[in-house]
Scaffold this motif. Structure first.
Motif, PDB file in Angstrom:
ATOM      1  N   MET A   1       0.845  -1.200   0.000  1.00  0.00           N
ATOM      2  CA  MET A   1       0.000   0.000   0.000  1.00  0.00           C
ATOM      3  C   MET A   1       0.881   1.252   0.000  1.00  0.00           C
ATOM      4  O   MET A   1       1.810   1.353   0.804  1.00  0.00           O
ATOM      5  N   LEU A   2       0.585   2.193  -0.877  1.00  0.00           N
ATOM      6  CA  LEU A   2       1.377   3.420  -0.948  1.00  0.00           C
ATOM      7  C   LEU A   2       0.678   4.495  -0.110  1.00  0.00           C
ATOM      8  O   LEU A   2      -0.434   4.920  -0.430  1.00  0.00           O
ATOM      9  N   LEU A   3       1.347   4.904   0.994  1.00  0.00           N
ATOM     10  CA  LEU A   3       0.723   5.853   1.925  1.00  0.00           C
ATOM     11  C   LEU A   3       1.353   7.226   1.832  1.00  0.00           C
ATOM     12  O   LEU A   3       2.578   7.347   1.718  1.00  0.00           O
ATOM     13  N   LEU A   4       0.488   8.239   1.958  1.00  0.00           N
ATOM     14  CA  LEU A   4       0.951   9.595   2.209  1.00  0.00           C
ATOM     15  C   LEU A   4       0.760   9.828   3.697  1.00  0.00           C
ATOM     16  O   LEU A   4      -0.305   9.538   4.248  1.00  0.00           O
TER      17      LEU A   4
ATOM     18  N   THR B   1       6.402  20.744  10.265  1.00  0.00           N
ATOM     19  CA  THR B   1       5.384  20.369   9.284  1.00  0.00           C
ATOM     20  C   THR B   1       6.042  19.315   8.410  1.00  0.00           C
ATOM     21  O   THR B   1       7.073  19.581   7.798  1.00  0.00           O
ATOM     22  N   ALA B   2       5.468  18.112   8.384  1.00  0.00           N
ATOM     23  CA  ALA B   2       6.158  17.027   7.693  1.00  0.00           C
ATOM     24  C   ALA B   2       5.197  16.183   6.863  1.00  0.00           C
ATOM     25  O   ALA B   2       4.037  16.000   7.223  1.00  0.00           O
ATOM     26  N   ALA B   3       5.720  15.700   5.729  1.00  0.00           N
ATOM     27  CA  ALA B   3       4.947  14.795   4.874  1.00  0.00           C
ATOM     28  C   ALA B   3       5.899  13.739   4.320  1.00  0.00           C
ATOM     29  O   ALA B   3       7.073  14.028   4.051  1.00  0.00           O
ATOM     30  N   ALA B   4       5.395  12.514   4.194  1.00  0.00           N
ATOM     31  CA  ALA B   4       6.234  11.425   3.678  1.00  0.00           C
ATOM     32  C   ALA B   4       5.404  10.536   2.769  1.00  0.00           C
ATOM     33  O   ALA B   4       4.176  10.486   2.882  1.00  0.00           O
ATOM     34  N   VAL B   5       6.103   9.851   1.870  1.00  0.00           N
ATOM     35  CA  VAL B   5       5.459   8.821   1.049  1.00  0.00           C
ATOM     36  C   VAL B   5       6.177   7.518   1.371  1.00  0.00           C
ATOM     37  O   VAL B   5       7.410   7.434   1.278  1.00  0.00           O
ATOM     38  N   VAL B   6       5.409   6.519   1.816  1.00  0.00           N
ATOM     39  CA  VAL B   6       6.010   5.272   2.302  1.00  0.00           C
ATOM     40  C   VAL B   6       5.241   4.085   1.703  1.00  0.00           C
ATOM     41  O   VAL B   6       4.011   4.060   1.718  1.00  0.00           O
ATOM     42  N   ARG B   7       6.006   3.116   1.191  1.00  0.00           N
ATOM     43  CA  ARG B   7       5.367   1.922   0.619  1.00  0.00           C
ATOM     44  C   ARG B   7       5.349   0.791   1.640  1.00  0.00           C
ATOM     45  O   ARG B   7       6.352   0.473   2.272  1.00  0.00           O
ATOM     46  N   ASP B   8       4.185   0.184   1.816  1.00  0.00           N
ATOM     47  CA  ASP B   8       3.998  -0.991   2.679  1.00  0.00           C
ATOM     48  C   ASP B   8       4.497  -0.800   4.115  1.00  0.00           C
ATOM     49  O   ASP B   8       4.927  -1.759   4.765  1.00  0.00           O
ATOM     50  N   GLY B   9       4.483   0.450   4.603  1.00  0.00           N
ATOM     51  CA  GLY B   9       4.904   0.718   5.973  1.00  0.00           C
ATOM     52  C   GLY B   9       6.377   0.459   6.208  1.00  0.00           C
ATOM     53  O   GLY B   9       6.809   0.317   7.359  1.00  0.00           O
ATOM     54  N   ARG B  10       7.171   0.397   5.124  1.00  0.00           N
ATOM     55  CA  ARG B  10       8.587   0.033   5.269  1.00  0.00           C
ATOM     56  C   ARG B  10       9.520   0.896   4.424  1.00  0.00           C
ATOM     57  O   ARG B  10      10.538   1.364   4.897  1.00  0.00           O
ATOM     58  N   GLU B  11       9.148   1.056   3.164  1.00  0.00           N
ATOM     59  CA  GLU B  11      10.086   1.686   2.223  1.00  0.00           C
ATOM     60  C   GLU B  11       9.779   3.183   2.088  1.00  0.00           C
ATOM     61  O   GLU B  11       8.731   3.571   1.545  1.00  0.00           O
ATOM     62  N   VAL B  12      10.703   4.013   2.599  1.00  0.00           N
ATOM     63  CA  VAL B  12      10.483   5.466   2.592  1.00  0.00           C
ATOM     64  C   VAL B  12      10.895   6.034   1.225  1.00  0.00           C
ATOM     65  O   VAL B  12      12.065   6.022   0.866  1.00  0.00           O
ATOM     66  N   LEU B  13       9.914   6.544   0.473  1.00  0.00           N
ATOM     67  CA  LEU B  13      10.214   7.122  -0.846  1.00  0.00           C
ATOM     68  C   LEU B  13      10.515   8.616  -0.729  1.00  0.00           C
ATOM     69  O   LEU B  13      11.226   9.184  -1.548  1.00  0.00           O
TER      70      LEU B  13
END
Ligand code: KG4
Ligand code: ZN
Length: 346
Positions: free
Chosen positions: A1-4, A13-25
């Motif tokens: 799952m790709l999460l914002l 103020t922070a924002a991240a994109v993370v795949r499967d709760g593991r891989e920080v894009l």
């Protein structure tokens, strides 16, 4: 799952994109610390206003750095609390608007649960583990049996460890937030020069108290004003830092011994402290512990850490809907109810 993921609980103020709760894009952090430094601490109204200015550019930058469009985002995790109400509301409102536009599920994440699971972005830890969370607002020891399955073993009865660092820094005339600066000065000092008290160190509990230590520094400075400058200041910082670290390590060791658990996580902004990292490393070596301390960028406030519990909840169909509010005081123990219906599945 790709999460914002979004975080705005205090002064980042922070924002991240993370795949499967593991891989920080992408993991973008815009700090307001310089603005608040002029006031010697975080001013809530200014924090809200600065979040409002930063939130859209920060989210846009995270998407650009991750190389994905909003249409690729499959879920949104946002800090729901604890934190400053007005500051939290900015992140929550932005997250809801994006989730609504994207028709994506949204989950409100507990900020401390985020800190606890930050190490999972680098190395997963088996359950159960003991976690020490040390930040500007928290000094807590937890037993963690899984996401949402967290028991408080002890906590500070007055100031948090980060608060103690910041208040002592202020006494010394150092700029806010002084934790990192005390750490730097301590590196050049002699920790054995001044013996500061180790409050509650041997009381048998997992609780902490740091306000007396701060007073001890003040009393010492009144008696020996020359210790507030030059090389003597380095010694004072090193002696104070060692007192804090001794208590944190001793209490953590007590929690590990009492539970028989040999896995340890140390998280939160104060986990950046080089003395604490070194002493916890020694403890782990002596006792054969599995130790996980996130790299400094993931210790202090960031959005990526929300994606670990966020992904866990969303992939199990646990969502917050659109009517949730900020929870400025949100104890971790309250999270168990969230999981009641998925327990049977595990
Ligand atoms: O987790 P965090 O970024 O924000 C909160 O949720 O509070 O923690 C901020 C705290 C501040 O009190 C800051 O002075 C402290 O972490 N801190 C440090 C260090 N880096 C940050 N304290 C001691 N040594 C450091 N190197
Ligand atoms: Zn924090």
């Amino acid at each position: 799952m790709l999460l914002l993921s979004i975080e705005s609980s205090c002064d980042e103020t922070a924002a991240a994109v993370v795949r499967d709760g593991r891989e920080v894009l992408a993991n973008v952090i815009s700090s307001q610390v310089d603005v608040h430094a002029a006031y010697g601490g975080v001013v809530p109204e200014i924090a809200s206003r600065k979040h409002l200015e930063a939130i859209v550019p920060v989210v846009e930058q995270a998407l650009v750095e991750a190389g994905v469009g909003l249409s690729a985002i499959e879920g949104i995790a946002v800090t729901q609390g604890p934190g400053l109400a007005g500051a939290l509301l900015v992140g929550i409102s932005a997250a809801k608007a994006l989730a609504y536009a994207r028709r994506a599920p949204i989950i409100g994440v507990n900020h401390i649960e985020g800190h606890l699971f930050a190490p999972f972005l680098e190395q997963p830890v088996d359950f159960p583990f003991i976690a020490l969370v040390v930040s500007g607002g928290h000094t807590h020891l937890y037993r963690v049996d899984g996401v949402g399955r967290i028991t408080t073993l002890g906590q500070t009865l007055d100031d948090a460890a980060g608060e103690a660092f910041d208040k002592v820094a202020k006494l010394l005339g150092l700029p806010y937030p002084g934790g990192a600066l005390i750490d730097r000065l301590a590196a050049a000092g002699d920790p054995a020069r001044i013996h500061f008290p180790r409050p509650l160190m041997h009381d048998g509990s997992c609780n902490f108290s740091f306000s007396g230590l701060k007073t001890a520094v003040l009393t010492h400075l009144r008696k020996f004003p020359a210790d507030g400058a030059g090389d003597a200041l380095n010694d004072l910082c090193a002696s104070f830092q060692e007192a804090v670290c001794d208590v944190l390590v001793q209490k953590t060791a007590a929690a590990l011994a009492a539970t028989g658990i040999d896995r340890l996580v140390v998280a939160g902004g104060v986990a950046c402290n080089s003395g604490l990292r070194r002493e916890m490393g020694k403890l782990a070596q002596e006792r054969g512990l599995q130790l996980a301390i996130p790299s400094p960028l993931l210790c202090s406030d960031n959005a990526a850490m929300n994606a670990v519990p966020g992904d866990f909840y969303l992939t199990r169909g646990i969502v917050s809907g659109f009517d949730f509010d900020a929870l400025p005081n949100w104890p971790l123990d309250a999270l168990a109810a969230r999981l009641a219906w998925v327990r049977g599945e595990e």
